[in-house]
Design a protein around this motif. Structure first.
Motif, short mmCIF file in Angstrom:
data_model
loop_
_atom_site.label_atom_id
_atom_site.label_comp_id
_atom_site.label_asym_id
_atom_site.label_seq_id
_atom_site.Cartn_x
_atom_site.Cartn_y
_atom_site.Cartn_z
N MET A 75 16.11 -9.83 18.33
CA MET A 75 15.54 -11.13 18.42
C MET A 75 13.96 -11.08 18.25
SD MET A 75 17.79 -12.14 21.85
CE MET A 75 17.15 -13.83 21.86
N TYR A 76 13.37 -10.03 18.58
CA TYR A 76 11.75 -10.21 18.26
C TYR A 76 11.10 -9.04 17.58
CZ TYR A 76 12.81 -12.54 22.67
OH TYR A 76 13.38 -13.22 23.65
N LYS A 77 10.27 -9.39 16.61
CA LYS A 77 9.56 -8.32 15.85
C LYS A 77 8.18 -8.47 16.00
CE LYS A 77 13.00 -8.58 11.88
NZ LYS A 77 13.55 -7.14 11.96
N ASP A 78 7.69 -7.12 15.88
CA ASP A 78 6.20 -6.95 16.05
C ASP A 78 5.65 -7.09 14.67
OD1 ASP A 78 3.67 -6.33 16.65
OD2 ASP A 78 3.96 -4.27 17.10
N GLY A 79 4.80 -8.23 14.51
CA GLY A 79 4.09 -8.51 13.07
C GLY A 79 3.02 -7.71 12.79
N HIS A 80 2.70 -6.82 13.63
CA HIS A 80 1.38 -5.88 13.46
C HIS A 80 2.10 -4.44 13.01
CE1 HIS A 80 -1.88 -8.40 14.83
NE2 HIS A 80 -1.00 -8.67 15.78
N ALA A 81 3.27 -4.24 13.22
CA ALA A 81 3.97 -2.91 13.19
C ALA A 81 4.48 -2.96 11.62
CB ALA A 81 5.05 -2.81 13.98
N GLY A 82 4.28 -1.61 11.22
CA GLY A 82 4.76 -1.40 9.73
C GLY A 82 4.24 -2.34 8.68
N PRO A 83 3.01 -2.62 8.42
CA PRO A 83 2.33 -3.25 7.45
C PRO A 83 2.88 -3.02 5.97
CG PRO A 83 0.74 -1.99 8.33
CD PRO A 83 1.76 -1.87 9.12
N VAL A 84 2.83 -3.70 5.19
CA VAL A 84 3.48 -3.43 3.65
C VAL A 84 2.67 -2.34 3.21
CG1 VAL A 84 1.78 -5.18 2.62
CG2 VAL A 84 4.15 -4.58 1.50
N TRP A 85 1.36 -2.29 3.29
CA TRP A 85 0.78 -0.98 2.76
C TRP A 85 1.21 0.39 3.23
CZ3 TRP A 85 -1.82 -4.64 5.31
CH2 TRP A 85 -2.52 -4.44 6.61
N LEU A 86 1.37 0.12 4.57
CA LEU A 86 2.06 1.45 5.10
C LEU A 86 3.45 1.77 4.78
CD1 LEU A 86 1.40 3.82 7.36
CD2 LEU A 86 2.56 2.25 8.99
N ARG A 87 4.26 0.83 4.58
CA ARG A 87 5.53 1.08 4.02
C ARG A 87 5.73 1.50 2.73
NH1 ARG A 87 8.81 -4.17 5.30
NH2 ARG A 87 6.63 -5.18 5.21
N GLY A 88 4.66 0.88 2.07
CA GLY A 88 4.72 1.33 0.48
C GLY A 88 4.15 2.82 0.36
N GLY A 89 3.12 3.09 1.02
CA GLY A 89 2.81 4.47 1.23
C GLY A 89 3.97 5.54 1.64
N LEU A 90 4.73 5.00 2.40
CA LEU A 90 5.97 5.56 2.82
C LEU A 90 6.75 5.81 1.56
CD1 LEU A 90 7.34 7.08 5.48
CD2 LEU A 90 8.66 4.90 5.46
N VAL A 91 7.24 4.87 0.95
CA VAL A 91 8.09 4.95 -0.23
C VAL A 91 7.43 5.90 -1.32
CG1 VAL A 91 8.91 3.30 -2.04
CG2 VAL A 91 8.90 2.58 0.31
N PHE A 95 -4.63 19.06 10.32
CA PHE A 95 -5.10 17.79 11.10
C PHE A 95 -6.23 16.98 9.91
CE2 PHE A 95 -3.19 20.17 14.32
CZ PHE A 95 -2.23 19.33 15.10
N GLY A 96 -7.09 17.98 9.59
CA GLY A 96 -8.09 17.37 8.88
C GLY A 96 -7.70 16.71 7.54
N ILE A 97 -6.93 17.28 6.91
CA ILE A 97 -5.90 16.52 5.67
C ILE A 97 -5.31 15.24 6.13
CG2 ILE A 97 -4.32 16.92 3.95
CD1 ILE A 97 -4.92 19.93 3.91
N PHE A 98 -4.62 15.43 7.28
CA PHE A 98 -3.99 14.06 7.68
C PHE A 98 -4.90 12.91 8.12
CE2 PHE A 98 -2.47 11.92 11.53
CZ PHE A 98 -1.66 11.00 10.88
N TYR A 99 -6.06 13.55 8.58
CA TYR A 99 -7.22 12.48 9.02
C TYR A 99 -7.61 11.59 7.72
CZ TYR A 99 -11.84 10.74 10.27
OH TYR A 99 -13.03 10.06 10.32
N ARG A 100 -7.82 12.33 6.77
CA ARG A 100 -8.34 11.78 5.46
C ARG A 100 -7.19 10.67 4.94
NH1 ARG A 100 -13.59 11.81 5.61
NH2 ARG A 100 -14.27 14.09 6.04
N MET A 101 -6.02 11.13 4.99
CA MET A 101 -5.07 9.98 4.49
C MET A 101 -4.88 8.86 5.63
SD MET A 101 -2.92 9.01 2.40
CE MET A 101 -3.18 10.29 1.15
N HIS A 102 -4.73 9.09 6.90
CA HIS A 102 -4.98 8.25 7.85
C HIS A 102 -6.02 7.30 7.67
CE1 HIS A 102 -3.46 6.17 11.55
NE2 HIS A 102 -4.71 6.52 11.89
N SER A 103 -7.26 7.95 7.38
CA SER A 103 -8.34 7.16 7.26
C SER A 103 -8.49 6.05 6.09
CB SER A 103 -9.60 7.81 7.17
OG SER A 103 -10.06 8.64 8.33
N VAL A 104 -7.58 6.44 4.98
CA VAL A 104 -7.28 5.54 3.97
C VAL A 104 -6.74 4.20 4.37
CG1 VAL A 104 -6.25 5.33 1.91
CG2 VAL A 104 -7.69 7.36 2.26
#
Length: 575
Positions: free
Chosen positions: A111-127, A556-565
């Protein structure tokens, strides 16, 4: 003073618009919604506890199996680890299929959805990362098939199961990333923690294999000998038995191909883990589907940051390719190797310095920016900040260990001095960038004033005193002024033009930092290991200790760079 007052006025307007939207969104009463937040029934607490226990046990068992399979003298083979992973992948896939079918058939299941969760650029990166992971699994299958006559069939089954899992999970997270589940909360909590722990175990497995690429083997020489990642990977990691020969001639091609796809599989697992955690936090949460839906990506009047960032990426890629070629082909030639390491150090110093300067400019803009900080609690933003700070600790550890080693040995030689400068600048850049991103994530987005919403009532006359001041004459001597769209457009456009510079500077900084983090992700993710090619730290700390430090901190440093993007892209949109 007038310009400053106008800036403050627009900031207040932007903040008031956001507050007004929140008030309007909550002014309609709904007797079924007690409050905006997480609604937990008494029976739900054991579900949260049970899901945490499940996740903890899977992670500890997975960590033990991954660590044991990395050593040749332990009687746990890679096939045993892959059997464990196959079981996890199948259980997680069964739960995701159940969740998708149940929510599709059950009316008002979500019934409810979090509008801030899973933005399109995050889901696009996942794809994108998911597609590259699928290609990696296809190459693995094609390569492992050639060893079926002399090796375990589990090594073929595992990439097949992982391929199906990636397809199913990508669909699941794309469709349901915003869900705030209100029914079957206990089962959903346990299923999401199973998904989270499965992705983390897969991530640990991939990171361990990547670490083995750079394992130091001292028995080949009296000095420290670093085997190149590709030769060590194909000889020790992939198939185990030296007497097992491939039955077709394309094995080496597929090996080299999927070796370069491992970084994308690692990032896919981390993206999926983060999105699963957000879904777990949103279980039982009653919220509105409110997000910055009116914010769109565009590069209007933003040129300097993207152009400079692209040039930085191109220069970094060119020097990285040269560096890798020298390390592979001329590693025994100390002069050429030192020149390649020096080139790599200089390029990284230039990149980090430029990023630090641009970050200081962005932080200065925040000081004159009057936007308020976001007060609404949101699990997505909290996770972004936690991952950003936590992942940066990996690079902080490596940099500080390098600083201590260089300072203790006197930083003799140009390579040691360059290494020291790089480590110091890296620490500074990480701290500045963390502050810039966190501050940007906690600022209210800019709001545009749409002229179409301004309605002028021609029958309402302003006070005569104000008209006399504006017109300089009596109200009776002149007809009442007619407010047209042109008269409204003029000062508004001038007002917006004067305030546009802050937004432009922030967008330029975000675009440049985003591309800078991309190249700083590419180089270590695809094999750059100056920590091993320059052996001062290894001699100072001992080979095994320095290898452990790098192998723990670098992922962790490699993941930090991608998360920063991803975080900088969000700051770019809201600026």
């Amino acid at each position: 003073m007038m310009a400053k007052d106008k800036e403050i006025a627009e900031a207040h307007l932007s903040n008031n618009i956001n507050v007004q939207s929140q008030v309007e969104g909550t002014c309609e009463p709904d007797l079924n919604i007690p409050s905006i937040g997480v609604v937990r029934e008494p029976g739900q607490y054991w579900g949260w506890m049970l899901s945490g226990v499940i996740c903890l046990n899977i992670l500890i068992l997975g960590c033990a199996l991954v660590s044991s399979s990395a050593f040749s003298d332990v009687n746990i083979s890679s096939s045993d680890l892959q059997m464990f992973l196959i079981i996890l992948l199948l259980l997680t896939s069964i739960w995701m299929v159940y969740y998708v079918i149940y929510t599709a058939r059950k009316e008002n299941a979500v019934m409810y959805k979090d509008g801030h969760a899973g933005p399109v650029w995050l889901r696009g990166g996942l794809v994108v990362f998911g597609l590259l992971s699928i290609i990696m699994d296809i190459f693995k299958i094609a390569s492992y098939v050639g060893y079926l006559h002399c090796d375990s069939a589990v090594k073929v089954v595992f990439p097949v199961v992982q391929l199906a899992f990636v397809v199913l999970q990508t669909y699941f997270l794309w469709i349901h990333a915003k869900d705030c589940v209100q029914i079957q909360r206990n089962i959903t909590c346990c299923g999401l923690m199973l998904t989270l722990s499965t992705n983390l175990v897969v991530w640990m497995t991939a990171v361990t294999e990547e670490s083995l690429h750079q394992r130091t083997v001292s028995q080949y020489s009296s000095n420290i000998t670093n085997l190149t990642g590709r030769s060590l990977y194909t000889s020790e990691v992939a198939y185990g038995a030296d007497n097992c020969k491939c039955s077709h001639t394309s094995c080496s091609i597929f090996k080299d191909a999927y070796y370069y796809l491992y970084p994308f599989n690692i990032e896919y697992s981390l993206f999926a883990s983060a999105m699963s955690y957000i879904m777990w936090k949103n279980v039982g949460r009653v919220t509105e589907e409110r997000s910055h839906s009116n914010i769109k990506f565009h590069l209007n009047d933003v040129y300097l940051g993207p152009v400079a960032g692209v040039l930085l990426v191109v220069a970094g890629l060119a020097t990285f390719i040269v560096y890798e070629m020298e390390m592979v082909n001329n590693y025994s030639d100390h002069d050429r190797r030192d020149k390649a390491v020096m080139m790599h150090f200089i390029v990284n110093i230039v990149i980090v310095t430029l990023m630090s300067v641009s970050t200081v400019i962005g932080c200065t803009i925040y000081k004159v920016d009057h936007r308020e900080r976001v007060s609404e609690k949101n699990p997505t933003r909290s996770l972004d900040v936690g991952l950003l700070v936590g992942a940066s600790l990996g690079q902080f550890i490596i940099s500080y260990f390098s600083i201590v080693a260089m300072a203790s040995t006197g930083a003799k030689g140009y390579l040691n001095r360059l290494n020291l400068a790089w480590a110091v600048l890296m620490v500074s850049q990480l701290g500045l960038q963390n502050f810039f991103i966190i501050e940007g994530l906690h600022r209210e987005p800019f709001h545009e004033v749409h002229l179409a919403t301004v309605v002028v009532n021609p029958y309402v006359l302003p006070p005569s005193k104000e008209l006399s001041i504006l017109g300089g004459s009596d109200m009776d001597s002149k007809p009442s002024p007619v407010l047209t769209a042109d008269s409204l457009h003029g000062p508004t456009a001038e007002h917006r033009q004067k305030l546009l510079w802050k937004r432009r500077v922030l967008k330029e900084v975000c675009a440049f930092l985003l591309l800078g983090n991309v190249i700083l992700w590419i180089m270590p993710a695809f094999g750059a290991r100056p920590q091993f090619d320059h052996d001062t730290e290894a001699n100072f700390y001992n080979v095994n200790m320095w290898t452990a430090i790098v192998n723990i901190g670098l992922p962790f440093g490699i993941f930090y760079r991608m998360h920063s993007v991803a975080s900088l892209f969000e700051v770019f949109l809201t600026s």
